[in-house]
Design a protein around this motif. Structure first.
Motif, PDB file in Angstrom:
ATOM      1  N   ILE A 141      20.454 -19.618  13.627  1.00  0.00           N
ATOM      2  CA  ILE A 141      19.080 -19.528  14.113  1.00  0.00           C
ATOM      3  C   ILE A 141      19.038 -19.726  15.622  1.00  0.00           C
ATOM      4  O   ILE A 141      19.898 -20.399  16.205  1.00  0.00           O
ATOM      5  N   ASP A 142      18.027 -19.131  16.222  1.00  0.00           N
ATOM      6  CA  ASP A 142      17.784 -19.310  17.646  1.00  0.00           C
ATOM      7  C   ASP A 142      16.309 -19.021  17.906  1.00  0.00           C
ATOM      8  O   ASP A 142      15.680 -18.264  17.164  1.00  0.00           O
ATOM      9  N   THR A 143      15.778 -19.634  18.954  1.00  0.00           N
ATOM     10  CA  THR A 143      14.393 -19.384  19.358  1.00  0.00           C
ATOM     11  C   THR A 143      14.353 -19.027  20.840  1.00  0.00           C
ATOM     12  O   THR A 143      15.233 -19.426  21.605  1.00  0.00           O
ATOM     13  N   THR A 198       6.822 -21.392  20.652  1.00  0.00           N
ATOM     14  CA  THR A 198       7.889 -20.499  20.201  1.00  0.00           C
ATOM     15  C   THR A 198       7.390 -19.066  20.309  1.00  0.00           C
ATOM     16  O   THR A 198       6.317 -18.736  19.816  1.00  0.00           O
ATOM     17  N   LEU A 199       8.190 -18.220  20.955  1.00  0.00           N
ATOM     18  CA  LEU A 199       7.854 -16.808  21.085  1.00  0.00           C
ATOM     19  C   LEU A 199       8.577 -15.949  20.053  1.00  0.00           C
ATOM     20  O   LEU A 199       8.002 -15.015  19.513  1.00  0.00           O
ATOM     21  N   THR A 200       9.843 -16.248  19.824  1.00  0.00           N
ATOM     22  CA  THR A 200      10.614 -15.476  18.846  1.00  0.00           C
ATOM     23  C   THR A 200      11.549 -16.400  18.078  1.00  0.00           C
ATOM     24  O   THR A 200      11.992 -17.431  18.589  1.00  0.00           O
ATOM     25  N   VAL A 201      11.839 -16.008  16.854  1.00  0.00           N
ATOM     26  CA  VAL A 201      12.817 -16.696  16.020  1.00  0.00           C
ATOM     27  C   VAL A 201      13.812 -15.646  15.555  1.00  0.00           C
ATOM     28  O   VAL A 201      13.430 -14.625  14.979  1.00  0.00           O
ATOM     29  N   GLY A 202      15.083 -15.890  15.834  1.00  0.00           N
ATOM     30  CA  GLY A 202      16.152 -15.030  15.339  1.00  0.00           C
ATOM     31  C   GLY A 202      16.852 -15.732  14.197  1.00  0.00           C
ATOM     32  O   GLY A 202      17.050 -16.950  14.233  1.00  0.00           O
ATOM     33  N   HIS A 257      14.078 -11.054  12.732  1.00  0.00           N
ATOM     34  CA  HIS A 257      13.623 -11.334  14.092  1.00  0.00           C
ATOM     35  C   HIS A 257      12.099 -11.401  14.052  1.00  0.00           C
ATOM     36  O   HIS A 257      11.442 -10.399  13.795  1.00  0.00           O
ATOM     37  N   VAL A 258      11.555 -12.578  14.276  1.00  0.00           N
ATOM     38  CA  VAL A 258      10.124 -12.816  14.158  1.00  0.00           C
ATOM     39  C   VAL A 258       9.532 -13.005  15.556  1.00  0.00           C
ATOM     40  O   VAL A 258      10.002 -13.847  16.325  1.00  0.00           O
ATOM     41  N   PHE A 259       8.508 -12.212  15.868  1.00  0.00           N
ATOM     42  CA  PHE A 259       7.809 -12.288  17.146  1.00  0.00           C
ATOM     43  C   PHE A 259       6.463 -12.966  16.918  1.00  0.00           C
ATOM     44  O   PHE A 259       5.707 -12.554  16.037  1.00  0.00           O
ATOM     45  N   ILE A 260       6.153 -13.985  17.726  1.00  0.00           N
ATOM     46  CA  ILE A 260       4.979 -14.817  17.500  1.00  0.00           C
ATOM     47  C   ILE A 260       4.014 -14.717  18.681  1.00  0.00           C
ATOM     48  O   ILE A 260       4.408 -14.954  19.833  1.00  0.00           O
ATOM     49  N   LYS A 261       2.769 -14.386  18.362  1.00  0.00           N
ATOM     50  CA  LYS A 261       1.745 -14.314  19.413  1.00  0.00           C
ATOM     51  C   LYS A 261       1.517 -15.691  19.999  1.00  0.00           C
ATOM     52  O   LYS A 261       1.537 -16.699  19.287  1.00  0.00           O
ATOM     53  N   THR A 262       1.260 -15.708  21.295  1.00  0.00           N
ATOM     54  CA  THR A 262       0.917 -16.964  21.954  1.00  0.00           C
ATOM     55  C   THR A 262      -0.035 -16.691  23.101  1.00  0.00           C
ATOM     56  O   THR A 262      -0.048 -15.602  23.662  1.00  0.00           O
ATOM     57  N   LYS A 263      -0.811 -17.688  23.420  1.00  0.00           N
ATOM     58  CA  LYS A 263      -1.745 -17.585  24.544  1.00  0.00           C
ATOM     59  C   LYS A 263      -1.007 -17.931  25.828  1.00  0.00           C
ATOM     60  O   LYS A 263      -0.085 -18.752  25.822  1.00  0.00           O
ATOM     61  N   PRO A 264      -1.411 -17.322  26.928  1.00  0.00           N
ATOM     62  CA  PRO A 264      -0.706 -17.559  28.203  1.00  0.00           C
ATOM     63  C   PRO A 264      -1.063 -18.894  28.846  1.00  0.00           C
ATOM     64  O   PRO A 264      -1.590 -18.955  29.942  1.00  0.00           O
ATOM     65  N   ASP A 317      16.119 -25.801  19.017  1.00  0.00           N
ATOM     66  CA  ASP A 317      15.476 -24.793  18.160  1.00  0.00           C
ATOM     67  C   ASP A 317      14.725 -25.447  17.006  1.00  0.00           C
ATOM     68  O   ASP A 317      13.606 -25.043  16.677  1.00  0.00           O
ATOM     69  N   ARG A 318      15.329 -26.457  16.387  1.00  0.00           N
ATOM     70  CA  ARG A 318      14.648 -27.152  15.284  1.00  0.00           C
ATOM     71  C   ARG A 318      13.364 -27.819  15.779  1.00  0.00           C
ATOM     72  O   ARG A 318      12.349 -27.825  15.079  1.00  0.00           O
ATOM     73  N   GLY A 319      13.395 -28.375  16.968  1.00  0.00           N
ATOM     74  CA  GLY A 319      12.197 -28.985  17.528  1.00  0.00           C
ATOM     75  C   GLY A 319      11.055 -27.995  17.661  1.00  0.00           C
ATOM     76  O   GLY A 319       9.910 -28.280  17.302  1.00  0.00           O
ATOM     77  N   PHE A 320      11.364 -26.803  18.148  1.00  0.00           N
ATOM     78  CA  PHE A 320      10.334 -25.779  18.290  1.00  0.00           C
ATOM     79  C   PHE A 320       9.885 -25.233  16.941  1.00  0.00           C
ATOM     80  O   PHE A 320       8.697 -24.973  16.731  1.00  0.00           O
ATOM     81  N   LEU A 321      10.819 -25.057  16.014  1.00  0.00           N
ATOM     82  CA  LEU A 321      10.430 -24.588  14.679  1.00  0.00           C
ATOM     83  C   LEU A 321       9.558 -25.617  13.973  1.00  0.00           C
ATOM     84  O   LEU A 321       8.548 -25.267  13.348  1.00  0.00           O
ATOM     85  N   ASN A 322       9.930 -26.890  14.086  1.00  0.00           N
ATOM     86  CA  ASN A 322       9.110 -27.946  13.481  1.00  0.00           C
ATOM     87  C   ASN A 322       7.709 -27.953  14.080  1.00  0.00           C
ATOM     88  O   ASN A 322       6.712 -28.080  13.354  1.00  0.00           O
ATOM     89  N   ALA A 323       7.606 -27.814  15.397  1.00  0.00           N
ATOM     90  CA  ALA A 323       6.297 -27.797  16.054  1.00  0.00           C
ATOM     91  C   ALA A 323       5.473 -26.591  15.607  1.00  0.00           C
ATOM     92  O   ALA A 323       4.267 -26.709  15.379  1.00  0.00           O
ATOM     93  N   LEU A 324       6.131 -25.434  15.461  1.00  0.00           N
ATOM     94  CA  LEU A 324       5.435 -24.230  15.001  1.00  0.00           C
ATOM     95  C   LEU A 324       4.865 -24.445  13.601  1.00  0.00           C
ATOM     96  O   LEU A 324       3.681 -24.198  13.359  1.00  0.00           O
TER      97      LEU A 324
END
Length: 183
Positions: A6-8, A20-24, A42-49, A103-110
């Motif tokens: 996995i990677d983000t 998180t913008l993308t998850v591989g 490969h997951v692309f995630i919408k985010t506000k700027p 990566d786990r930190g960002f996935l957990n937050a997502l």
């Protein structure tokens, strides 16, 4: 042995403030003697700027406007990651990443932000820690850095497509195999 790499890619370094913008995800059967890619996502995630770290955005080269045109809402992204886990029966498959706690930190937050339970297995291996162990044992030069780029260069693994979550998963899978050979 099956492993899920996995990677983000993210808008910065803090899961608390950045997104998180993308998850591989790359499912592979890997041993010292072979590496067989079985499935990838490969997951692309919408985010506000907001809370964008300009340096992070420069490193991975994601144009947020273009990204958001093809990305899914965070809730759907969580469902997509879990679907990948379910479809490939990965509930008990160990994860592998380079500096996987990031990566786990960002996935957990997502997942927390969407009040969803992440189905990724909690067991993991970190190629950065494995590399550092090789350095301590003097199997590889202790002067080498522990970045994915440095480790990839040491093993002569192509790093030109790095900083894309899916490409980083493929690079990490190859690094993992090479580290297994030296362990």
């Amino acid at each position: 042995m099956k492993r899920l790499f996995i990677d983000t890619e993210t808008t910065g370094l803090s899961p608390r403030f950045n997104r998180t913008l993308t998850v591989g995800m790359v499912l592979a059967d890997v041993e010292k003697d072979f590496l067989n890619i079985l499935e990838e996502g490969h997951v692309f995630i919408k985010t506000k700027p907001r809370n964008l770290n300009p340096e992070a955005m420069k490193i991975h080269g994601i144009d947020l406007v273009e990204h958001n045109k093809v990305a899914m809402d965070p809730q759907e992204a969580c469902l997509e990651v879990n679907r990948f886990v379910d479809d490939n029966d990965l509930g008990q498959t160990p994860l592998v990443g380079h500096n996987i706690s990031f990566d786990r930190g960002f996935l957990n937050a997502l997942f927390d932000s969407q009040e969803k339970l992440c189905k990724l297995h909690s067991e993991h291996e970190d190629t950065m820690h494995m590399w550092n162990k090789l350095k301590r044992r003097e199997v590889v030069p202790s002067t080498l850095r522990s970045t994915l780029m440095s480790v990839s260069d040491f093993f002569d693994i192509d790093y030109t497509k790095a900083h894309d979550a899916l490409a980083d998963c493929h690079i990490t899978a190859r690094v993992y195999r090479e580290i297994l050979k030296l362990s």
